[in-house]
Design a protein around this motif. Structure first.
Motif, mmCIF file in Angstrom:
data_model
loop_
_atom_site.group_PDB
_atom_site.id
_atom_site.type_symbol
_atom_site.label_atom_id
_atom_site.label_comp_id
_atom_site.label_asym_id
_atom_site.label_seq_id
_atom_site.Cartn_x
_atom_site.Cartn_y
_atom_site.Cartn_z
ATOM 1 N N SER A 118 4.975 28.093 -51.377
ATOM 2 C CA SER A 118 3.823 28.596 -52.113
ATOM 3 C C SER A 118 2.835 29.223 -51.154
ATOM 4 C CB SER A 118 3.146 27.443 -52.874
ATOM 5 O OG SER A 118 1.916 27.863 -53.419
ATOM 6 N N LYS A 119 2.205 30.312 -51.602
ATOM 7 C CA LYS A 119 1.211 31.002 -50.783
ATOM 8 C C LYS A 119 -0.191 30.812 -51.342
ATOM 9 C CE LYS A 119 4.372 34.508 -49.074
ATOM 10 N NZ LYS A 119 4.633 35.947 -48.909
ATOM 11 N N ALA A 120 -0.354 29.854 -52.286
ATOM 12 C CA ALA A 120 -1.649 29.655 -52.897
ATOM 13 C C ALA A 120 -2.625 28.993 -51.938
ATOM 14 C CB ALA A 120 -1.506 28.800 -54.156
ATOM 15 N N THR A 121 -2.110 28.119 -51.084
ATOM 16 C CA THR A 121 -2.963 27.407 -50.136
ATOM 17 C C THR A 121 -2.814 28.021 -48.760
ATOM 18 O OG1 THR A 121 -2.667 25.381 -51.379
ATOM 19 C CG2 THR A 121 -3.481 25.172 -49.128
ATOM 20 N N VAL A 122 -3.913 28.480 -48.193
ATOM 21 C CA VAL A 122 -3.884 29.105 -46.874
ATOM 22 C C VAL A 122 -4.394 28.106 -45.858
ATOM 23 C CG1 VAL A 122 -4.716 30.994 -45.452
ATOM 24 C CG2 VAL A 122 -4.299 31.355 -47.897
ATOM 25 N N THR A 157 -4.485 29.838 -39.946
ATOM 26 C CA THR A 157 -3.836 31.121 -40.144
ATOM 27 C C THR A 157 -4.714 32.228 -39.605
ATOM 28 O OG1 THR A 157 -4.761 31.226 -42.358
ATOM 29 C CG2 THR A 157 -2.515 30.399 -42.154
ATOM 30 N N ALA A 158 -4.232 33.474 -39.744
ATOM 31 C CA ALA A 158 -4.962 34.619 -39.222
ATOM 32 C C ALA A 158 -6.285 34.779 -39.960
ATOM 33 C CB ALA A 158 -4.118 35.887 -39.390
ATOM 34 N N PRO A 159 -7.246 35.519 -39.386
ATOM 35 C CA PRO A 159 -8.499 35.781 -40.078
ATOM 36 C C PRO A 159 -8.250 36.567 -41.356
ATOM 37 C CG PRO A 159 -8.683 36.284 -37.741
ATOM 38 C CD PRO A 159 -7.233 36.028 -38.031
ATOM 39 N N LEU A 160 -9.312 36.813 -42.089
ATOM 40 C CA LEU A 160 -9.175 37.557 -43.327
ATOM 41 C C LEU A 160 -8.448 38.862 -43.080
ATOM 42 C CD1 LEU A 160 -12.760 36.992 -44.783
ATOM 43 C CD2 LEU A 160 -10.637 35.876 -45.474
ATOM 44 N N PRO A 161 -7.632 39.330 -44.047
ATOM 45 C CA PRO A 161 -6.818 40.527 -43.844
ATOM 46 C C PRO A 161 -7.618 41.738 -43.400
ATOM 47 C CG PRO A 161 -6.179 39.375 -45.852
ATOM 48 C CD PRO A 161 -7.399 38.693 -45.346
ATOM 49 N N THR A 169 4.218 40.175 -38.194
ATOM 50 C CA THR A 169 3.174 39.190 -38.479
ATOM 51 C C THR A 169 1.808 39.778 -38.814
ATOM 52 O OG1 THR A 169 2.581 38.989 -36.127
ATOM 53 C CG2 THR A 169 4.274 37.488 -36.984
ATOM 54 N N GLN A 170 1.521 41.007 -38.415
ATOM 55 C CA GLN A 170 0.191 41.562 -38.660
ATOM 56 C C GLN A 170 -0.075 41.661 -40.156
ATOM 57 O OE1 GLN A 170 -0.463 45.229 -36.554
ATOM 58 N NE2 GLN A 170 -0.994 44.188 -34.663
ATOM 59 N N GLY A 171 -1.277 41.183 -40.555
ATOM 60 C CA GLY A 171 -1.672 41.254 -41.945
ATOM 61 C C GLY A 171 -1.058 40.204 -42.849
ATOM 62 N N ARG A 172 -0.340 39.245 -42.293
ATOM 63 C CA ARG A 172 0.304 38.195 -43.096
ATOM 64 C C ARG A 172 -0.353 36.845 -42.823
ATOM 65 N NH1 ARG A 172 6.681 38.661 -42.199
ATOM 66 N NH2 ARG A 172 6.632 37.114 -43.884
#
Length: 331
Positions: free
Chosen positions: A4-8, A12-16, A191-194
């Protein structure tokens, strides 16, 4: 394992789409981190050659990367319930590539001169912008190409003071350089933007390398176990340093930089590794650097600093250039 991608997760990376004012700061911090990696890795050449008298390549890789993986896993235990399938797949992919790189490097350095190994690994610096241009279709500032050649020339002056004599380990080291350049570019592209956790991806990557070393070591179980049990305390301390500083810290920082900066810039900053290797050789082995070698070290530093500045200016919105997210459209 959750898909699931609902919980970040928090790491993780900063905001997109962070504010543009944050990007230069993030890139500078990433560059400083990569410089720290180059310093640490510069010290590992002496360490790896010294430990080679006590332990085989696969057993060495198992101990080094198991320690590094344990360190990262211990720091991120509370985050593992959110692990995603993408993180597992990427960690396994880059773990396999990393095992190939380090196995070839550790093996190759035992069958060639350390100077040859340092020069051939430096060729990956020249290959990174070429790979980024050809495979990711990113516009590279034209000045970067002569700067990468300048870096390779500086490395040649620094390391090849005894001449480039072809040895059996040279092709092994060259193969490692090719994979190393491809790994830097591929990780940035994937990985960029993910929303990916670098802690989890790095830990999985290191566990894969440790597992690879263990599997190869098991082909000679008696010899490998005897080597491990008979290691002197000084060797354990060196392996612990390589596992924590040269592995856990180094690869986590490098993977973060590949997303926060650019593959070309990461490669240029990492090109200072042979310079720091020479510095540690002078400090720890009482080696002497002549004028030609000092000139070579100066060229490496100059190309890294100038290349970092050119790449940052090119990718931060110059009117005639594109940002990292602006890929060329296929014809």
């Amino acid at each position: 394992m959750s898909t699931s991608k609902a919980t970040v997760p928090q790491d993780t990376a900063p905001l997109p789409h962070p504010p543009k004012t944050d990007r230069p700061t993030r890139a500078w911090m990433a560059d400083l981190g990569v410089l720290g990696v180059a310093i640490v890795w510069g010290s590992t050449y002496v360490a790896m050659q010294w430990t080679g008298q006590y332990i085989s390549v696969p057993a060495f890789l198992f101990l080094r990367f198991a320690l590094g993986a344990l360190a990262i896993t211990a720091l991120s235990l509370h985050l593992w319930r959110h692990v995603t399938r993408d993180e597992v797949l990427l960690g396994c992919l880059f773990g396999i590539l990393l095992f190939a790189i380090l196995f070839l490097e550790t093996l190759g350095v035992r069958y060639t001169l350390a100077s040859n190994a340092g020069f051939l690994i430096a060729l990956s610096v020249m290959l990174v912008p070429l790979a980024e241009r050809l495979f990711l279709r990113v516009r590279i500032a034209r000045t970067i190409y002569p700067l990468t050649l300048l870096s390779v020339a500086g490395c040649a002056l620094l390391t090849l003071h005894q001449g480039l004599s072809i040895r059996s380990g040279d092709l092994i080291i060259l193969a490692a350089a090719l994979i190393r350049a491809g790994q830097i570019v591929l990780f940035s592209a994937r990985t960029q933007g993910r929303d990916l956790s670098l802690l989890r991806v790095t830990a999985i990557e290191l566990w894969v390398v440790a597992a690879g070393g263990l599997l190869v070591a098991l082909l000679q179980p008696g010899r490998s176990w005897a080597q491990i049990t008979q290691l002197p305390t000084s060797a354990w301390l060196v392996i612990a340093y390589l596992g924590i500083a040269g592995t856990a810290f180094a690869f986590l920082v490098q993977l973060h930089a590949a997303r926060a900066s650019s593959p070309t810039r990461v490669g240029l900053v990492l090109s200072t590794e042979p310079f720091f290797a020479a510095v540690f050789a002078v400090i720890l082995l009482d080696e002497h650097l002549g004028p030609v070698q000092i000139l070579g070290g100066g060229l490496i530093l100059l190309s890294a600093i100038a290349g970092r500045w050119v790449d940052a200016r090119h990718r931060n919105g110059s009117p005639t250039t594109k940002t990292p997210e602006q890929r060329e459209t296929p014809p």
